[in-house]
Design a protein around this motif. Structure first.
Motif, PDB file in Angstrom:
ATOM      1  N   ARG A 194       1.126  -1.201  -0.063  1.00 40.05           N
ATOM      2  CA  ARG A 194      -0.138  -0.044   0.071  1.00 40.05           C
ATOM      3  C   ARG A 194       0.891   1.161   0.031  1.00 40.05           C
ATOM      4  O   ARG A 194       2.034   1.345   0.115  1.00 40.05           O
ATOM      5  N   GLN A 199      -1.136  -3.723  10.795  1.00 38.90           N
ATOM      6  CA  GLN A 199      -1.723  -3.045   9.784  1.00 38.90           C
ATOM      7  C   GLN A 199      -1.110  -2.383   8.457  1.00 38.90           C
ATOM      8  O   GLN A 199      -1.721  -1.823   7.577  1.00 38.90           O
ATOM      9  N   VAL A 257      -2.228  -3.836   4.506  1.00 41.64           N
ATOM     10  CA  VAL A 257      -3.745  -3.678   4.046  1.00 41.64           C
ATOM     11  C   VAL A 257      -3.573  -3.732   2.775  1.00 41.64           C
ATOM     12  O   VAL A 257      -2.949  -2.581   2.282  1.00 41.64           O
ATOM     13  N   LEU A 280      -6.675  -4.032  -1.011  1.00 40.05           N
ATOM     14  CA  LEU A 280      -8.052  -4.115  -1.293  1.00 40.05           C
ATOM     15  C   LEU A 280      -8.324  -5.368  -2.040  1.00 40.05           C
ATOM     16  O   LEU A 280      -7.666  -5.886  -2.703  1.00 40.05           O
ATOM     17  N   ASP A 321     -11.844  -7.239  -3.472  1.00 36.91           N
ATOM     18  CA  ASP A 321     -13.350  -7.062  -3.512  1.00 36.91           C
ATOM     19  C   ASP A 321     -13.747  -5.645  -2.970  1.00 36.91           C
ATOM     20  O   ASP A 321     -14.771  -5.684  -2.318  1.00 36.91           O
ATOM     21  N   GLY A 322     -12.824  -4.932  -3.159  1.00 38.88           N
ATOM     22  CA  GLY A 322     -13.110  -3.338  -2.662  1.00 38.88           C
ATOM     23  C   GLY A 322     -13.086  -3.118  -1.135  1.00 38.88           C
ATOM     24  O   GLY A 322     -13.353  -1.912  -0.520  1.00 38.88           O
ATOM     25  N   ARG A 323     -12.710  -4.354  -0.286  1.00 42.32           N
ATOM     26  CA  ARG A 323     -12.564  -3.956   0.922  1.00 42.32           C
ATOM     27  C   ARG A 323     -11.238  -4.043   1.434  1.00 42.32           C
ATOM     28  O   ARG A 323     -10.449  -4.921   1.087  1.00 42.32           O
ATOM     29  N   GLN A 324     -10.808  -3.267   2.366  1.00 42.27           N
ATOM     30  CA  GLN A 324      -9.501  -3.198   2.994  1.00 42.27           C
ATOM     31  C   GLN A 324      -9.399  -4.373   3.875  1.00 42.27           C
ATOM     32  O   GLN A 324     -10.042  -4.697   4.796  1.00 42.27           O
ATOM     33  N   THR A 325      -8.409  -5.319   3.726  1.00 43.06           N
ATOM     34  CA  THR A 325      -8.112  -6.704   4.204  1.00 43.06           C
ATOM     35  C   THR A 325      -6.537  -6.807   4.516  1.00 43.06           C
ATOM     36  O   THR A 325      -5.756  -6.373   3.880  1.00 43.06           O
ATOM     37  N   GLU A 326      -6.275  -7.295   5.741  1.00 45.77           N
ATOM     38  CA  GLU A 326      -4.907  -7.579   6.150  1.00 45.77           C
ATOM     39  C   GLU A 326      -4.458  -8.892   5.059  1.00 45.77           C
ATOM     40  O   GLU A 326      -4.790  -9.936   5.383  1.00 45.77           O
ATOM     41  N   THR A 345      -4.992 -13.406   5.196  1.00 42.27           N
ATOM     42  CA  THR A 345      -5.832 -13.873   4.186  1.00 42.27           C
ATOM     43  C   THR A 345      -5.150 -14.921   3.561  1.00 42.27           C
ATOM     44  O   THR A 345      -4.008 -14.752   3.046  1.00 42.27           O
ATOM     45  N   LEU A 359      -3.378  -0.735  -2.357  1.00 34.51           N
ATOM     46  CA  LEU A 359      -3.967   0.439  -1.418  1.00 34.51           C
ATOM     47  C   LEU A 359      -3.463   1.798  -1.749  1.00 34.51           C
ATOM     48  O   LEU A 359      -2.258   1.736  -1.195  1.00 34.51           O
TER      49      LEU A 359
END
Ligand code: FES
Length: 94
Positions: A47, A66, A69, A71, A73-78, A82, A93
Motif C-alpha cells: 500500500r 496493519q 492492508v 483491497l 473485492d473493494g474491502r480493506q483486508t490484512e 488472508t 491500497l
C-alpha cells in the motif's frame, strides 16, 4: 531481491492457485497467506501511505501492525491474515 524465495518454489508439494495483484498474474501455494506469497515473489509494497506517499508492506505478519492492508473485492483486508484462493483479485491500497 529477485526470484521466488519459497521452499517449494519448484512446486513439488502443494497445489498452486492463481491470483492477481494490481493486474499482474501470480501464483501461490494452496494454504499460503497472501502476505507470504507476495513477499516471497518480491512484491513488498502493498500500500501507499495516504499522508507521506511512502511505500508500506508487511511487517509483523500476524495481524497487529496493519501495514499489509490491501483491497480485496473493494474491502480493506490484512494480507497477512488472508489465505490465497484461486481467482483472488488484490489491489494495492493507494
Ligand atoms: S503484516 Fe502486520 S498486520 Fe499484516
Amino acid at each position: 531481491m529477485e526470484g521466488d524465495l519459497r521452499i517449494d518454489a519448484a512446486g513439488a508439494w502443494k497445489r498452486k492457485v492463481g491470483f492477481s495483484f494490481d493486474g499482474e498474474a501470480l501464483t501461490a501455494s494452496e494454504g499460503e497467506t497472501l502476505a507470504a506469497a507476495l513477499h516471497a515473489q518480491g512484491r513488498r509494497t502493498l500500500r501507499i501511505h495516504r499522508d507521506d506517499g511512502g511505500p508500506r508492506g508487511a511487517f509483523c505478519f500476524m495481524g497487529v501492525c496493519q501495514e499489509c492492508v490491501v483491497l480485496i473485492d473493494g474491502r480493506q483486508t490484512e494480507a497477512c491474515r488472508t489465505l490465497v484462493r484461486e481467482g483472488l483479485v488484490v489491489e494495492r491500497l493507494r
